[in-house]
Design a protein around this motif. Sequence first.
Motif, PDB file in Angstrom:
ATOM      1  N   TYR A   4      -5.801  -8.944  -7.430  1.00 57.21           N
ATOM      2  CA  TYR A   4      -5.288  -7.600  -7.231  1.00 57.21           C
ATOM      3  C   TYR A   4      -6.215  -6.820  -6.312  1.00 57.21           C
ATOM      4  O   TYR A   4      -7.433  -6.793  -6.518  1.00 57.21           O
ATOM      5  N   TYR A   5      -5.627  -6.186  -5.306  1.00 55.20           N
ATOM      6  CA  TYR A   5      -6.371  -5.430  -4.313  1.00 55.20           C
ATOM      7  C   TYR A   5      -5.996  -3.958  -4.350  1.00 55.20           C
ATOM      8  O   TYR A   5      -4.819  -3.611  -4.454  1.00 55.20           O
ATOM      9  N   CYS A   6      -6.987  -3.128  -4.237  1.00 51.50           N
ATOM     10  CA  CYS A   6      -6.812  -1.698  -4.071  1.00 51.50           C
ATOM     11  C   CYS A   6      -6.834  -1.389  -2.580  1.00 51.50           C
ATOM     12  O   CYS A   6      -7.626  -1.967  -1.831  1.00 51.50           O
ATOM     13  N   ALA A   7      -5.965  -0.507  -2.139  1.00 49.52           N
ATOM     14  CA  ALA A   7      -5.896  -0.155  -0.729  1.00 49.52           C
ATOM     15  C   ALA A   7      -5.555   1.315  -0.568  1.00 49.52           C
ATOM     16  O   ALA A   7      -4.937   1.927  -1.444  1.00 49.52           O
ATOM     17  N   GLY A   8      -5.948   1.873   0.570  1.00 50.77           N
ATOM     18  CA  GLY A   8      -5.655   3.264   0.830  1.00 50.77           C
ATOM     19  C   GLY A   8      -5.581   3.570   2.306  1.00 50.77           C
ATOM     20  O   GLY A   8      -6.033   2.791   3.144  1.00 50.77           O
ATOM     21  N   GLY A   9      -5.000   4.702   2.623  1.00 48.63           N
ATOM     22  CA  GLY A   9      -4.899   5.135   4.001  1.00 48.63           C
ATOM     23  C   GLY A   9      -3.961   6.310   4.146  1.00 48.63           C
ATOM     24  O   GLY A   9      -3.391   6.800   3.168  1.00 48.63           O
ATOM     25  N   ARG A  10      -3.836   6.768   5.378  1.00 50.19           N
ATOM     26  CA  ARG A  10      -2.862   7.814   5.678  1.00 50.19           C
ATOM     27  C   ARG A  10      -1.521   7.132   5.898  1.00 50.19           C
ATOM     28  O   ARG A  10      -1.114   6.854   7.031  1.00 50.19           O
ATOM     29  N   VAL A  11      -0.851   6.867   4.794  1.00 45.52           N
ATOM     30  CA  VAL A  11       0.330   6.022   4.744  1.00 45.52           C
ATOM     31  C   VAL A  11       1.587   6.887   4.697  1.00 45.52           C
ATOM     32  O   VAL A  11       1.667   7.835   3.910  1.00 45.52           O
ATOM     33  N   LEU A  12       2.557   6.523   5.519  1.00 44.46           N
ATOM     34  CA  LEU A  12       3.821   7.254   5.537  1.00 44.46           C
ATOM     35  C   LEU A  12       4.833   6.687   4.543  1.00 44.46           C
ATOM     36  O   LEU A  12       5.632   7.432   3.984  1.00 44.46           O
TER      37      LEU A  12
END
Length: 123
Positions: free
Chosen positions: A94-102
Amino acid sequence: QVQLVESGGGLVQAGDSLRLSCAASGRAFSTYVMGWFRQAPGKAREIVAGVSSGGDRTYYADSVKGRFTISRDNAANTVYLQMNSLKPEDTAVYYCAGGRVLRFTREYEYDSWGQGTQVTVSS
């Protein structure tokens, strides 16, 4: 970009619960959409859940809907994935991810990724 570190994975039995945590460093965390992804051996990475920057909007894959809950604590720079009624099919990194996601499902829009944590569910 923010740095992300997952924790909370482990070996559990089917039907058990587990809570994953993702600790973020960086002042931009509260502006980021956050998501949890997973990848099982021999399978493509897939989105599990997503949460908006303010925590008011969420997304869940059909396979986990009703069992998993994503949440975030912006004051603590942390995102969580509460996993209930675990099944062997949930076994994956399981991976955590983030960003300025639309859009939650646009994997390419996430530009910060953790190292992953292993979740193994035995039958």
